[in-house]
Scaffold this motif. Sequence first.
Motif, PDB file in Angstrom:
ATOM      1  N   LEU A  17       0.833  -1.197   0.000  1.00  0.00           N
ATOM      2  CA  LEU A  17       0.000   0.000   0.000  1.00  0.00           C
ATOM      3  C   LEU A  17       0.874   1.256   0.000  1.00  0.00           C
ATOM      4  N   VAL A  18       1.950   1.200   0.765  1.00  0.00           N
ATOM      5  CA  VAL A  18       2.845   2.358   0.805  1.00  0.00           C
ATOM      6  C   VAL A  18       3.470   2.564  -0.578  1.00  0.00           C
ATOM      7  N   PRO A  40      -0.948  12.117  -5.148  1.00  0.00           N
ATOM      8  CA  PRO A  40      -0.917  13.310  -5.998  1.00  0.00           C
ATOM      9  C   PRO A  40       0.515  13.774  -6.198  1.00  0.00           C
ATOM     10  N   ALA A  41       0.760  14.407  -7.345  1.00  0.00           N
ATOM     11  CA  ALA A  41       2.100  14.906  -7.622  1.00  0.00           C
ATOM     12  C   ALA A  41       2.483  15.914  -6.557  1.00  0.00           C
ATOM     13  N   SER A  93      -5.515  27.037   1.627  1.00  0.00           N
ATOM     14  CA  SER A  93      -4.772  26.161   2.540  1.00  0.00           C
ATOM     15  C   SER A  93      -3.883  25.197   1.770  1.00  0.00           C
ATOM     16  N   HIS A  94      -2.655  24.969   2.295  1.00  0.00           N
ATOM     17  CA  HIS A  94      -1.776  23.960   1.728  1.00  0.00           C
ATOM     18  C   HIS A  94      -2.444  22.616   1.928  1.00  0.00           C
ATOM     19  N   LYS A  95      -2.529  21.848   0.849  1.00  0.00           N
ATOM     20  CA  LYS A  95      -3.260  20.596   1.022  1.00  0.00           C
ATOM     21  C   LYS A  95      -2.663  19.493   0.159  1.00  0.00           C
ATOM     22  N   ALA A  96      -3.056  18.304   0.438  1.00  0.00           N
ATOM     23  CA  ALA A  96      -2.626  17.159  -0.350  1.00  0.00           C
ATOM     24  C   ALA A  96      -3.734  16.142  -0.327  1.00  0.00           C
ATOM     25  N   GLY A  97      -3.762  15.330  -1.369  1.00  0.00           N
ATOM     26  CA  GLY A  97      -4.669  14.191  -1.290  1.00  0.00           C
ATOM     27  C   GLY A  97      -5.985  14.386  -1.992  1.00  0.00           C
ATOM     28  N   ALA A  98      -6.149  15.505  -2.679  1.00  0.00           N
ATOM     29  CA  ALA A  98      -7.424  15.697  -3.339  1.00  0.00           C
ATOM     30  C   ALA A  98      -7.662  14.635  -4.393  1.00  0.00           C
ATOM     31  N   ALA A 100       1.486  13.606   4.961  1.00  0.00           N
ATOM     32  CA  ALA A 100       2.636  13.033   5.674  1.00  0.00           C
ATOM     33  C   ALA A 100       2.907  11.613   5.181  1.00  0.00           C
ATOM     34  N   LEU A 101       1.838  10.858   4.953  1.00  0.00           N
ATOM     35  CA  LEU A 101       2.010   9.467   4.496  1.00  0.00           C
ATOM     36  C   LEU A 101       2.617   9.423   3.095  1.00  0.00           C
ATOM     37  N   ILE A 102       2.095  10.268   2.226  1.00  0.00           N
ATOM     38  CA  ILE A 102       2.602  10.258   0.846  1.00  0.00           C
ATOM     39  C   ILE A 102       4.063  10.711   0.818  1.00  0.00           C
ATOM     40  N   ALA A 103       4.374  11.733   1.628  1.00  0.00           N
ATOM     41  CA  ALA A 103       5.763  12.222   1.654  1.00  0.00           C
ATOM     42  C   ALA A 103       6.694  11.127   2.159  1.00  0.00           C
TER      43      ALA A 103
END
Length: 904
Positions: free
Chosen positions: A51-52, A60-61, A73-78, A216-219
């Motif tokens: 999964l990781v 996302p890029a 807002s700074h965001k990730a995961g959309a 955090a997970l994606i990074a």
Amino acid sequence: MIELGSTGELKALRDAAVRAPELYGARAVRLSRLAAQGLPVPRGIVLPVPLVAKLAAEGPAEPGAGGPDPAGSHKAGAATPGIGAELSAVVAGLGPEALLAVRASPPNPAWGGPHAILNIGVTDADLPALSQRVGPRAARDLYRRLIQSYALGVAGLDDEGFEALLYDRLKLEGAEDETGLDATALDRLLDEYKAHFLAETGARFPQDKATQLLAALIAAARGWTSGTARILRQARGAPENAGLALLVQRMALGLGAVLDDDTPTADCGAGLARFIDDRTGAPGLTGRYLPQAQGQDAMMGLRTPMLLSQDERLAQGQPGLSLEERCPGAVQALREVGAQAAAILGDAQDLAFTLEQGQLWLLDAEPARRSARAAIRVAVELAQAGAIGQDEAILRVDPSSLIQHLHPQIDPSHRAEPIGRGLAASPGAATGRLVFSAEAAIASAAQDHPAILLRIETSPEDVRGMHAAAGLLTLRGGMTSHAAVIARGLGLPCVAGASEISLDARLGTVRTATGLTLREGDVITVDGSSGAVLAGAAPMIRPEMSGAVTTLLDWASARRTLRVRANADTPQDARVAQRFGADGIGLCRTEQMFFEEDRINVMREMILARDAAERRRALDQLLPMQRADFIELFEIMRGLPVTIRLLDPPLHEFLPVSAGEIAAVSAEMGVTPEAIRARSDMLAEVNPMLGKRGVRLAILMPEIYEMQARAIFEATLAVAERSGATVQPEIMIPLVSAAREVDFVRDRIADVAQAVRREHDAEIAYRLGVMVETPRAALRAGDLMRSAAFLSFGTNDLTQMTYGLSRDDAGRFMREYVATGVFGEDPFHALDVEGVGELVLIAAERARAARPDVALGLCGEHGGDPAAIRFCDIAGFDYVSCSPFRMPIAQLAAAQAALLRRVP
Ligand code: PEP
Ligand code: MG
């Protein structure tokens, strides 16, 4: 969109399925096992390796730089609604109010991994509620820390900007460290951090827990797949496709309200606890703890940490309190948890822990780091406590590490002024000839002369020379220098950084602090236990084996089927062999006896003899000396088998070389120097290792072996008469290449036996064997069985002849061979299983076909090499024979081989 189905499910940390480190990582597996037994591990979930990997590939890029969203807002995961939804459920399940941590869980902790991101979930909106819970100061500090670690780990910013802001704020407020900032000051710092984040990323710090978590997970997942991370972990032994699992856990908050009365029982902080002494393995709590801290803070040197136990504080004379004195209940809990963790995981653990309002939480458990000595003690004690089995204890100890128990020390009564001093970098003492290069150390060792390798400092190119050296001396470098680290690993006595000694490489001389000039070849002694360097040799005390080692070796002896004999040429060697529980002597190189000072001239008379009658007269003088040698050996070995190898080296080795020596021998023996030189010239060979040595000597001068056989038989009878002990000597013929050589010697020896029987009217039993040292002997092993009852593989010569590689000269270029990968390893160190090993197996098969009860042994240097021992065990050999100080290593390796053989 990331679908979970095919990539594995998120697992609750304490789920029984979290047991495979390759899927969930070592950290998650250990914590899960501890949690399942009720130990205090913060609740959490595990994202398995597939999964990781998928997160890294399909998230996302640029998760860290998502740009401002409509809300700014700074965001990730959309782009990841699938996992986003799952994570929202997880977040809810872990408690809506909980702050979260993302931690790496690689299959092997040594492979590294992205830094943890802590305190996920703090937002502007939640700050008041958090302040209520943990106090306004701690709440702001948690938020500040989150912004900084998120900026680093997710948005890829530098630490420096944040550190500068903190530094300026501390100065403004007159505080020494962040614990001196009150809530108002921290509010200002928070604003500064947020502004810095916005300026650097172009986005506001994200104000939503799920967004923070997914980013955090994606990074972390992406960090693992970066080129640098891959290269670094491959350098640490990770396979190319090594995966990473991630943990999401509730935070145990090491920051909390500082109560007015500073109530210690409600302490908050973080630390690391060890439960054994890493040098000795003795039980005892040590470690560090920092109040108002998180993660690794206690080890970072930000503030002075507390020691954990009162005992350690008193031993170190540290002022202030230990955690035990401040918070005894927590330390008591820590001790209990440490013992439980060792029992559950089958090994002592180093525990990373947090105290949250006095409540203990375990954040990580890693097998305790320890020296070889400590490793043995811990393995034995765990087995004695029933936490692991004896087999497991045996398999846990690296046989080569026993070397640390086996080093001689300088006799303390010896008085000598050191000629230099350095750091005591690796224990044990050694005497040898001074050499200045790795090549010279290898060449010296090949000639059986111990060498002390002197280098200004060492580099990886020197490692092969360090393997060959008896001791190491460096003029530069500290306790963690390359030389010191490698020497400790090898168990090689080492004095490092002896800066008063200087080397003039051009002149090839060394100048000592005491004004002495030394050259290559001069004998010195290094004491790696005290750091002293002495001129000349020093009397040594043999090392002691600790109780744990003896116990482990007892267990090993009960399991091994392969016997371990010693290569012992002198009574001294035999006594050491006895002490280490040798199953006999597998190789007594008799030529060592002729090199003794009182014998060499008689030997020379024999070599200089003009005819057989003169030769016999000299041999008659040698006979009682040889007999006395054998009597002593037989008595020491008390009925155990003793294999005596008849004379092997070419005779010119016994003659003097320098003009001075020739003159002295000439004067003493009444032979002209010219006659000595003439005989030397006559015996000289272009390639003496392939010349008139071994059995070839016996064919040309049968009297020598006859004398030796008589000495053996007479010693056998003498010992039987004196003590009633039955000795069954084994006589071994070296450098055989044809069965007829053996037949020839067999008949001569049988005649001698018959003569001695008649003279003494006594029975004599002996066994005759052949050293298989030439490829032809190996191929014709079946024929050898006409005369031989046993075969012993002399893998030093067999390697030399199989490769056509001089054992004396190969060291000079072996380094390049190994460095360029042409050879994986020096075949004189590690048995070449493919080539030499195949010859050994062919010989064993052919010998057994001709004589099923033939005994098989191996007595080259490889007899002390764990891998070669395993090879011999699998091949069904009867014994290996190695130098006495390698015996415990060989015994343990033999037991491991037997245990591994049982594994299907
Ligand atoms: C050998 O050749 O492996 C051996 C044991 O004999 P030596 O080293 O004495 O030649
Ligand atoms: Mg040999």
